[in-house]
Design an enzyme around this catalytic site. Structure first.
Site, short mmCIF file in Angstrom:
data_model
loop_
_atom_site.label_atom_id
_atom_site.label_comp_id
_atom_site.label_asym_id
_atom_site.label_seq_id
_atom_site.Cartn_x
_atom_site.Cartn_y
_atom_site.Cartn_z
N GLY A 48 -25.33 -13.71 30.64
CA GLY A 48 -24.23 -14.67 30.62
C GLY A 48 -24.66 -15.88 31.40
O GLY A 48 -25.77 -15.94 31.94
N ALA A 67 -20.76 0.71 27.59
CA ALA A 67 -19.60 0.92 26.71
C ALA A 67 -19.86 0.55 25.25
O ALA A 67 -18.92 0.38 24.48
CB ALA A 67 -18.41 0.14 27.25
N ASP A 104 -9.15 -14.18 27.39
CA ASP A 104 -10.41 -14.54 26.70
C ASP A 104 -10.89 -13.36 25.86
O ASP A 104 -12.07 -13.02 25.88
CB ASP A 104 -11.47 -14.94 27.75
CG ASP A 104 -12.65 -15.68 27.12
OD1 ASP A 104 -12.49 -16.18 25.98
OD2 ASP A 104 -13.70 -15.77 27.76
N GLY A 157 -16.47 -10.63 21.25
CA GLY A 157 -17.64 -10.29 22.08
C GLY A 157 -17.23 -9.55 23.34
O GLY A 157 -18.06 -8.98 24.03
N ASP A 189 -15.12 -8.39 30.74
CA ASP A 189 -15.16 -9.81 31.08
C ASP A 189 -13.81 -10.40 31.48
O ASP A 189 -13.04 -10.90 30.66
CB ASP A 189 -15.77 -10.62 29.90
CG ASP A 189 -16.18 -12.02 30.34
OD1 ASP A 189 -15.90 -12.39 31.49
OD2 ASP A 189 -16.81 -12.73 29.53
N TYR A 190 -13.56 -10.41 32.78
CA TYR A 190 -12.27 -10.88 33.30
C TYR A 190 -12.36 -12.30 33.89
O TYR A 190 -11.56 -12.67 34.74
CB TYR A 190 -11.76 -9.91 34.38
CG TYR A 190 -11.74 -8.47 33.93
CD1 TYR A 190 -10.94 -8.08 32.85
CD2 TYR A 190 -12.51 -7.50 34.56
CE1 TYR A 190 -10.91 -6.76 32.42
CE2 TYR A 190 -12.49 -6.17 34.13
CZ TYR A 190 -11.69 -5.82 33.07
OH TYR A 190 -11.67 -4.51 32.63
N1 LIG Z 1 -20.30 -2.25 30.25
C1 LIG Z 1 -21.07 -2.77 29.32
N2 LIG Z 1 -21.59 -2.00 28.34
C2 LIG Z 1 -22.38 -2.52 27.38
N3 LIG Z 1 -22.73 -3.83 27.32
C3 LIG Z 1 -22.23 -4.65 28.26
C4 LIG Z 1 -21.38 -4.18 29.30
N4 LIG Z 1 -21.04 -5.24 30.08
C5 LIG Z 1 -21.65 -6.31 29.54
N5 LIG Z 1 -22.37 -5.97 28.46
C6 LIG Z 1 -23.18 -6.86 27.61
O1 LIG Z 1 -23.62 -7.97 28.35
C7 LIG Z 1 -23.11 -9.20 27.80
C8 LIG Z 1 -22.73 -10.16 28.92
O2 LIG Z 1 -21.71 -9.56 29.70
P1 LIG Z 1 -20.44 -10.34 30.20
O3 LIG Z 1 -19.67 -10.88 29.06
O4 LIG Z 1 -19.68 -9.46 31.11
O5 LIG Z 1 -21.19 -11.51 31.00
P2 LIG Z 1 -20.67 -12.91 31.44
O6 LIG Z 1 -21.63 -13.40 32.47
O7 LIG Z 1 -19.24 -12.82 31.82
O8 LIG Z 1 -20.83 -13.77 30.15
P3 LIG Z 1 -20.22 -15.20 29.91
O9 LIG Z 1 -19.62 -15.62 31.22
O10 LIG Z 1 -21.35 -16.07 29.48
O11 LIG Z 1 -19.19 -15.00 28.82
C9 LIG Z 1 -21.91 -8.76 26.93
O12 LIG Z 1 -21.71 -9.63 25.87
C10 LIG Z 1 -22.32 -7.38 26.46
O13 LIG Z 1 -23.14 -7.48 25.32
#
Ligand SMILES: Nc1ncnc2c1ncn2[C@@H]1O[C@H](COP(=O)(O)OP(=O)(O)OP(=O)(O)O)[C@@H](O)[C@H]1O
Length: 576
Positions: free
Chosen positions: A271, A389, A428, A432, A466-467
């Site tokens: 991310g 997950a 949000d 995804g 993603d919170y």
């Molecule tokens: N618990 C999980 N199990 C499987 N895959 C996960 C998990 N958590 C995150 N991912 C994978 O990692 C990716 C990035 O995670 P996440 O959306 O939490 O990051 P982020 O930094 O909040 O992203 P962004 O802020 O750019 O939207 C997710 O799209 C998913 O594919």
């Protein structure tokens, strides 16, 4: 008349300077060292509008979306920089390293470029490097871009500014993850249009991503609902974070997450704010965990972004912990929010084995993030250990619409439990952020206002992640992300998803601390539409598929009449 040029006509003024010193000319010391520099303005010189990276859009439905909305992008306004590792030859004769661009996932190709993509795919040609593309749609037709040269774009924009008209780029994003694309767009357009930048004059050579600086965002807020609360006293956010981590000081990163404790590890995602790795813990070989590693508190920009502070990361830790803990709540319970095993605060250089995994991912998928070798001994990180997950909904292949219909019920009831327990709004919930994995369980259980509810799994289980934008009220404190000043997200187009952000803003009257569970309904309406037109189905000819597809369509007609996920859940459960 003799038209022959004098013998020394080829000489420039520099050559003439050498004339009195023939020895130097013989040695040709200077000329031998002169090489064509691909570094200089490489974003301009090497722009190739015919190269478009859609490798991330391999799904048929994404391709369809590209086809449907492709005309919106004027791909001529693109910056593409060659990336040495994708080229079979080294075109960079100079010693300096080439400027590496980034691709902006969310933008769509024109008709011409779609044809080009197909040609390239047929030939299986290598990718041409990462790209930043943007669409300047406010330029009048006569000033519109005639070539791919960013130089012309800048001149056109300067001319437009001179005539006192406002230059504004439109933003067309692909469905799903938007943050990276939006941030790249913000950096690019803000620097070109000078909208938020104090430097209005942008020279072409300044338009490299490394020169674009992020605008610090500090929109995470916590509001105490009880104004007389003792919480109003100054909070020590570092101490609070340590408390949630169950630590008194940061752990050493390389010893807390050694290679020996992490079996079958690999990087699975990234991310804007961090890296995501998957592994099996050495002592629990039947379980897959995910590490989300987020650098905090440092002054260095990471992935062109300002690092989060203790204060900004704390609400995310609190929300993740509280939602996960709903598994064991007596009145309102669900296992639909991602299961968090541990949070830790670590310090120091990135462990070597994680850098290796980062580089493997980069080789295969081309990371858009900075290599974590950049971090020093003093860098702090928050590491979230989450249960793996599954695959996100945009990539998952549903068996049929019946399976999708029951997945929707799981999402509805998960949100409903969140509403009841914490006045939770996800805010949000694009596809995804819904993960799906197979399960052998027949039912998933929920408890809503003390009442037991079960939903058939039809073989799959959903998890919400993603919170970053979420809102909750916990211990008389409301944690939310204030988007009231964040105009850019609300101008994006390209999918119903981007309409939902506008719908939410209207519903909340731009007061992001207020509680309105209707925003959950708006996201559910988006998810329902994606199940009708977006996700992949394995079998679409069966009676069960057709029957449940109709149910999804019927629900879509009425869903926006509900006021909350609780109401949606009650309705769906009553008609089951
Ligand atoms: N618990 C999980 N199990 C499987 N895959 C996960 C998990 N958590 C995150 N991912 C994978 O990692 C990716 C990035 O995670 P996440 O959306 O939490 O990051 P982020 O930094 O909040 O992203 P962004 O802020 O750019 O939207 C997710 O799209 C998913 O594919």
């Amino acid at each position: 008349m003799d038209h022959t040029l004098p013998e020394d006509a080829w000489k420039d003024s520099f050559d003439r300077l050498l004339d009195p010193i023939p020895k130097l000319r013989e040695l040709n010391v200077i000329k031998k060292k002169v090489r064509l520099s691909f570094n200089m303005d490489s974003s301009v010189e090497n722009s190739n509008p015919n190269v478009l990276n859609i490798n991330d859009c391999s799904l048929p439905n994404v391709r369809n979306n590209l086809t449907a909305a492709g005309d919106k992008l004027n791909i001529k306004n693109s910056i593409s920089t060659p990336c040495a590792k994708n080229l079979s030859v080294n075109i960079f004769h100079c010693a300096l390293s080439p400027i590496i661009g980034m691709k902006l996932d969310g933008l769509l190709p024109t008709e011409d470029h779609r044809a080009d993509i197909i040609d390239r795919e047929k030939l299986d040609q290598p990718r041409g490097g990462k790209q930043v593309c943007f669409n300047v749609n406010t330029i009048d037709s006569e000033t519109s871009m005639e070539s791919s040269s960013i130089l012309q774009s800048v001149h056109a924009l300067k001319a437009r500014r001179a005539s006192n008209k406002q230059a504004r780029s439109s933003l067309v994003l692909l469905p799903g993850k938007w943050r990276k694309s939006l941030h790249t767009w913000q950096r690019t357009t803000q620097n070109i249009s000078g909208r938020k930048s104090s430097n209005l004059c942008v020279e072409p050579r300044d338009i490299t991503l490394k020169n674009l600086r992020a605008v610090p965002r500090n929109s995470r807020k916590s509001l105490h609902t009880n104004r007389n609360s003792e919480h109003d006293l100054e909070i020590n956010f570092e101490a609070e974070v340590l408390k949630y981590c169950g630590q008194s000081s940061p752990l050493k990163f390389s010893t807390a997450y050694t290679a020996t404790k992490m079996l079958d590890a690999c990087k699975i995602g990234e991310g804007v704010y961090g890296e995501v790795f998957k592994y099996t813990p050495k002592n629990k070989t039947k379980m897959n965990l995910v590490l989300k590693v987020l650098p905090i508190e440092g002054t260095a920009l990471v992935n062109e972004e300002v690092q989060k502070t203790y204060e900004q990361i704390l609400p995310e830790i609190i929300i993740s912990r509280e939602m996960s803990a709903l598994r064991i709540n007596e009145t309102n319970s669900t296992s639909g929010f991602v299961d968090i095993y541990n949070v830790s605060l670590v310090k120091g250089k990135y462990p070597k084995h994680l850098i290796g995994l980062w580089e493997d991912y980069d080789e295969e998928k081309e990371s858009e993030n900075d290599n974590p070798t950049m971090f020093t001994d003093s860098q702090l990180f928050i590491v979230l250990e989450l249960k793996f997950a599954g695959t996100d909904m945009s990539k998952f292949v549903f068996l049929n619409a019946e399976q999708a219909y029951f997945a929707l019920q799981q999402v509805v009831l998960t949100l409903a439990v969140g509403e009841e327990a914490f006045q939770f709004e996800h805010r949000d919930l694009h596809w995804g952020n819904i993960l799906i994995e197979k399960t052998k369980k027949k039912f998933i259980d929920f408890k809503l206002r003390g009442k037991q509810l079960s939903v058939e799994t039809k073989g799959i289980q959903i998890t919400i992640i993603d919170y970053t934008l979420s809102r909750i009220t916990v211990s008389e404190c409301c944690h939310y992300n204030d988007l009231s000043q964040d105009d850019d997200l609300f101008v994006a187009t390209g999918d119903y998803q981007y309409e939902v952000y506008r719908m939410m803003r209207e519903e909340l009257k731009n007061n992001w601390s207020s509680y309105s569970p209707k925003t959950n309904v708006q996201w559910l309406s988006y998810i329902n539409s994606k199940l009708i037109n977006g996700v992949n189905y394995k079998s679409i000819t069966t009676k069960a598929h057709k029957n449940y597809f109709e149910k999804l369509k019927d629900f879509n007609k009425i869903i926006l009449n509900f006021a909350s996920a609780v109401e949606c859940g009650q309705y769906l459960h009553s008609i089951n």
